[in-house]
Design a protein around this motif. Structure first.
Motif, PDB file in Angstrom:
ATOM      1  N   PRO A 151       0.840  -1.198   0.000  1.00 47.94           N
ATOM      2  CA  PRO A 151       0.000   0.000   0.000  1.00 47.94           C
ATOM      3  C   PRO A 151       0.874   1.246   0.000  1.00 47.94           C
ATOM      4  O   PRO A 151       2.074   1.183   0.274  1.00 47.94           O
ATOM      5  CB  PRO A 151      -0.738  -0.112   1.341  1.00 47.94           C
ATOM      6  CG  PRO A 151       0.295  -0.725   2.242  1.00 47.94           C
ATOM      7  CD  PRO A 151       1.062  -1.698   1.359  1.00 47.94           C
ATOM      8  N   HIS A 152       0.263   2.363  -0.288  1.00 48.48           N
ATOM      9  CA  HIS A 152       0.904   3.641   0.014  1.00 48.48           C
ATOM     10  C   HIS A 152       0.789   3.765   1.528  1.00 48.48           C
ATOM     11  O   HIS A 152      -0.249   3.454   2.107  1.00 48.48           O
ATOM     12  CB  HIS A 152       0.151   4.788  -0.671  1.00 48.48           C
ATOM     13  CG  HIS A 152       0.588   6.131  -0.196  1.00 48.48           C
ATOM     14  ND1 HIS A 152       1.612   6.816  -0.775  1.00 48.48           N
ATOM     15  CD2 HIS A 152       0.146   6.895   0.830  1.00 48.48           C
ATOM     16  CE1 HIS A 152       1.792   7.956  -0.131  1.00 48.48           C
ATOM     17  NE2 HIS A 152       0.919   8.024   0.847  1.00 48.48           N
ATOM     18  N   PHE A 153       1.846   4.179   2.216  1.00 49.99           N
ATOM     19  CA  PHE A 153       1.732   4.367   3.659  1.00 49.99           C
ATOM     20  C   PHE A 153       2.329   5.697   4.055  1.00 49.99           C
ATOM     21  O   PHE A 153       3.186   6.245   3.376  1.00 49.99           O
ATOM     22  CB  PHE A 153       2.368   3.212   4.447  1.00 49.99           C
ATOM     23  CG  PHE A 153       3.810   2.939   4.113  1.00 49.99           C
ATOM     24  CD1 PHE A 153       4.833   3.606   4.772  1.00 49.99           C
ATOM     25  CD2 PHE A 153       4.139   1.995   3.157  1.00 49.99           C
ATOM     26  CE1 PHE A 153       6.151   3.346   4.468  1.00 49.99           C
ATOM     27  CE2 PHE A 153       5.455   1.724   2.854  1.00 49.99           C
ATOM     28  CZ  PHE A 153       6.470   2.405   3.502  1.00 49.99           C
ATOM     29  N   ASP A 154       1.837   6.204   5.194  1.00 47.82           N
ATOM     30  CA  ASP A 154       2.242   7.521   5.634  1.00 47.82           C
ATOM     31  C   ASP A 154       2.243   7.568   7.159  1.00 47.82           C
ATOM     32  O   ASP A 154       1.295   7.115   7.789  1.00 47.82           O
ATOM     33  CB  ASP A 154       1.250   8.560   5.090  1.00 47.82           C
ATOM     34  CG  ASP A 154       1.606   9.971   5.482  1.00 47.82           C
ATOM     35  OD1 ASP A 154       0.835  10.558   6.263  1.00 47.82           O
ATOM     36  OD2 ASP A 154       2.627  10.488   5.032  1.00 47.82           O
ATOM     37  N   ALA A 155       3.312   8.075   7.713  1.00 45.06           N
ATOM     38  CA  ALA A 155       3.402   8.425   9.125  1.00 45.06           C
ATOM     39  C   ALA A 155       3.957   9.840   9.148  1.00 45.06           C
ATOM     40  O   ALA A 155       4.922  10.134   8.450  1.00 45.06           O
ATOM     41  CB  ALA A 155       4.317   7.462   9.876  1.00 45.06           C
ATOM     42  N   SER A 156       3.345  10.706   9.927  1.00 49.48           N
ATOM     43  CA  SER A 156       3.688  12.119   9.840  1.00 49.48           C
ATOM     44  C   SER A 156       3.759  12.757  11.221  1.00 49.48           C
ATOM     45  O   SER A 156       2.970  12.413  12.108  1.00 49.48           O
ATOM     46  CB  SER A 156       2.608  12.827   9.014  1.00 49.48           C
ATOM     47  OG  SER A 156       2.686  14.214   9.157  1.00 49.48           O
ATOM     48  N   PRO A 157       4.653  13.726  11.407  1.00 51.10           N
ATOM     49  CA  PRO A 157       4.672  14.445  12.675  1.00 51.10           C
ATOM     50  C   PRO A 157       3.411  15.284  12.908  1.00 51.10           C
ATOM     51  O   PRO A 157       3.150  15.716  14.014  1.00 51.10           O
ATOM     52  CB  PRO A 157       5.920  15.320  12.584  1.00 51.10           C
ATOM     53  CG  PRO A 157       6.321  15.331  11.166  1.00 51.10           C
ATOM     54  CD  PRO A 157       5.729  14.136  10.506  1.00 51.10           C
ATOM     55  N   ILE A 158       2.618  15.482  11.888  1.00 50.85           N
ATOM     56  CA  ILE A 158       1.363  16.212  12.066  1.00 50.85           C
ATOM     57  C   ILE A 158       0.391  15.379  12.906  1.00 50.85           C
ATOM     58  O   ILE A 158      -0.302  15.896  13.773  1.00 50.85           O
ATOM     59  CB  ILE A 158       0.748  16.594  10.705  1.00 50.85           C
ATOM     60  CG1 ILE A 158       1.694  17.544   9.983  1.00 50.85           C
ATOM     61  CG2 ILE A 158      -0.639  17.204  10.888  1.00 50.85           C
ATOM     62  CD1 ILE A 158       1.347  17.810   8.549  1.00 50.85           C
ATOM     63  N   TYR A 159       0.339  14.060  12.636  1.00 50.29           N
ATOM     64  CA  TYR A 159      -0.461  13.106  13.411  1.00 50.29           C
ATOM     65  C   TYR A 159       0.478  11.995  13.859  1.00 50.29           C
ATOM     66  O   TYR A 159       0.516  10.922  13.253  1.00 50.29           O
ATOM     67  CB  TYR A 159      -1.602  12.534  12.573  1.00 50.29           C
ATOM     68  CG  TYR A 159      -2.576  13.582  12.082  1.00 50.29           C
ATOM     69  CD1 TYR A 159      -3.525  14.122  12.950  1.00 50.29           C
ATOM     70  CD2 TYR A 159      -2.551  14.024  10.768  1.00 50.29           C
ATOM     71  CE1 TYR A 159      -4.425  15.076  12.512  1.00 50.29           C
ATOM     72  CE2 TYR A 159      -3.445  14.983  10.318  1.00 50.29           C
ATOM     73  CZ  TYR A 159      -4.376  15.505  11.193  1.00 50.29           C
ATOM     74  OH  TYR A 159      -5.263  16.449  10.762  1.00 50.29           O
ATOM     75  N   PRO A 160       1.255  12.204  14.899  1.00 49.97           N
ATOM     76  CA  PRO A 160       2.334  11.275  15.250  1.00 49.97           C
ATOM     77  C   PRO A 160       1.883   9.891  15.710  1.00 49.97           C
ATOM     78  O   PRO A 160       2.696   8.976  15.752  1.00 49.97           O
ATOM     79  CB  PRO A 160       3.083  12.000  16.369  1.00 49.97           C
ATOM     80  CG  PRO A 160       2.120  12.980  16.920  1.00 49.97           C
ATOM     81  CD  PRO A 160       1.221  13.367  15.792  1.00 49.97           C
ATOM     82  N   ASP A 161       0.608   9.710  16.015  1.00 44.38           N
ATOM     83  CA  ASP A 161       0.123   8.395  16.438  1.00 44.38           C
ATOM     84  C   ASP A 161      -0.659   7.694  15.335  1.00 44.38           C
ATOM     85  O   ASP A 161      -1.301   6.676  15.582  1.00 44.38           O
ATOM     86  CB  ASP A 161      -0.764   8.533  17.685  1.00 44.38           C
ATOM     87  CG  ASP A 161       0.032   9.011  18.884  1.00 44.38           C
ATOM     88  OD1 ASP A 161       1.237   8.695  18.960  1.00 44.38           O
ATOM     89  OD2 ASP A 161      -0.536   9.708  19.733  1.00 44.38           O
ATOM     90  N   ARG A 162      -0.623   8.215  14.102  1.00 44.52           N
ATOM     91  CA  ARG A 162      -1.439   7.657  13.018  1.00 44.52           C
ATOM     92  C   ARG A 162      -0.573   7.052  11.923  1.00 44.52           C
ATOM     93  O   ARG A 162       0.408   7.630  11.477  1.00 44.52           O
ATOM     94  CB  ARG A 162      -2.306   8.744  12.399  1.00 44.52           C
ATOM     95  CG  ARG A 162      -3.168   8.214  11.236  1.00 44.52           C
ATOM     96  CD  ARG A 162      -3.902   9.303  10.499  1.00 44.52           C
ATOM     97  NE  ARG A 162      -4.847   9.962  11.377  1.00 44.52           N
ATOM     98  CZ  ARG A 162      -5.424  11.120  11.079  1.00 44.52           C
ATOM     99  NH1 ARG A 162      -5.141  11.750   9.956  1.00 44.52           N
ATOM    100  NH2 ARG A 162      -6.264  11.672  11.915  1.00 44.52           N
ATOM    101  N   LEU A 163      -1.002   5.872  11.474  1.00 51.32           N
ATOM    102  CA  LEU A 163      -0.449   5.247  10.274  1.00 51.32           C
ATOM    103  C   LEU A 163      -1.569   5.219   9.249  1.00 51.32           C
ATOM    104  O   LEU A 163      -2.667   4.727   9.541  1.00 51.32           O
ATOM    105  CB  LEU A 163       0.016   3.818  10.563  1.00 51.32           C
ATOM    106  CG  LEU A 163       0.435   2.994   9.347  1.00 51.32           C
ATOM    107  CD1 LEU A 163       1.681   3.593   8.686  1.00 51.32           C
ATOM    108  CD2 LEU A 163       0.671   1.544   9.742  1.00 51.32           C
ATOM    109  N   THR A 164      -1.323   5.764   8.079  1.00 55.06           N
ATOM    110  CA  THR A 164      -2.308   5.716   7.004  1.00 55.06           C
ATOM    111  C   THR A 164      -1.832   4.711   5.966  1.00 55.06           C
ATOM    112  O   THR A 164      -0.681   4.747   5.538  1.00 55.06           O
ATOM    113  CB  THR A 164      -2.481   7.104   6.349  1.00 55.06           C
ATOM    114  OG1 THR A 164      -2.922   8.029   7.349  1.00 55.06           O
ATOM    115  CG2 THR A 164      -3.500   7.061   5.221  1.00 55.06           C
TER     116      THR A 164
END
Length: 109
Positions: free
Chosen positions: A32-45
């Motif tokens: 998949p495309h995946f994203d972890a970001s400091p904007i939402y530090p507890d979220r994996l998309t």
């Protein structure tokens, strides 16, 4: 105005840990495309584009209950978007599937 503390890579450990666990346990799934970001530090998309079979495999792997799946159409009925949010460990996992449905009959989950 109070200055915000810059997050560190360690601050993203919750989503990165979930991604590592998914890789270890389900490494043969379609990527998949995946994203972890400091904007939402507890979220994996996790996002799947134009592959309904891969999306179904991921929904099963993530044990997404049918009632948790939100289905919408965008671009005047041309795109189907499925989205669900679940908890895995300390992370919120947001799953998204985007499918061009022009010319597709039936289908869906």
């Amino acid at each position: 105005m109070k200055a915000m503390k810059a997050l560190t890579l360690r601050d993203l450990s919750a989503p990165v840990t979930v991604l590592a666990r998914l890789l270890a346990d389900h490494g043969s799934l379609p990527a998949p495309h995946f994203d972890a970001s400091p904007i939402y530090p507890d979220r994996l998309t996790l996002a799947i584009h134009d592959d309904p079979l891969a999306a179904a495999m991921w929904m099963e792997t993530l044990s997404i209950p049918a009632g948790a799946l939100v289905v919408r159409t965008h671009n005047p009925g041309r795109s189907r978007v499925e989205q669900a949010t679940i908890r895995m460990g300390a992370a919120e996992v947001r799953f998204q599937s985007f499918v061009d449905i022009r010319g597709v009959r039936g289908g869906g989950r």
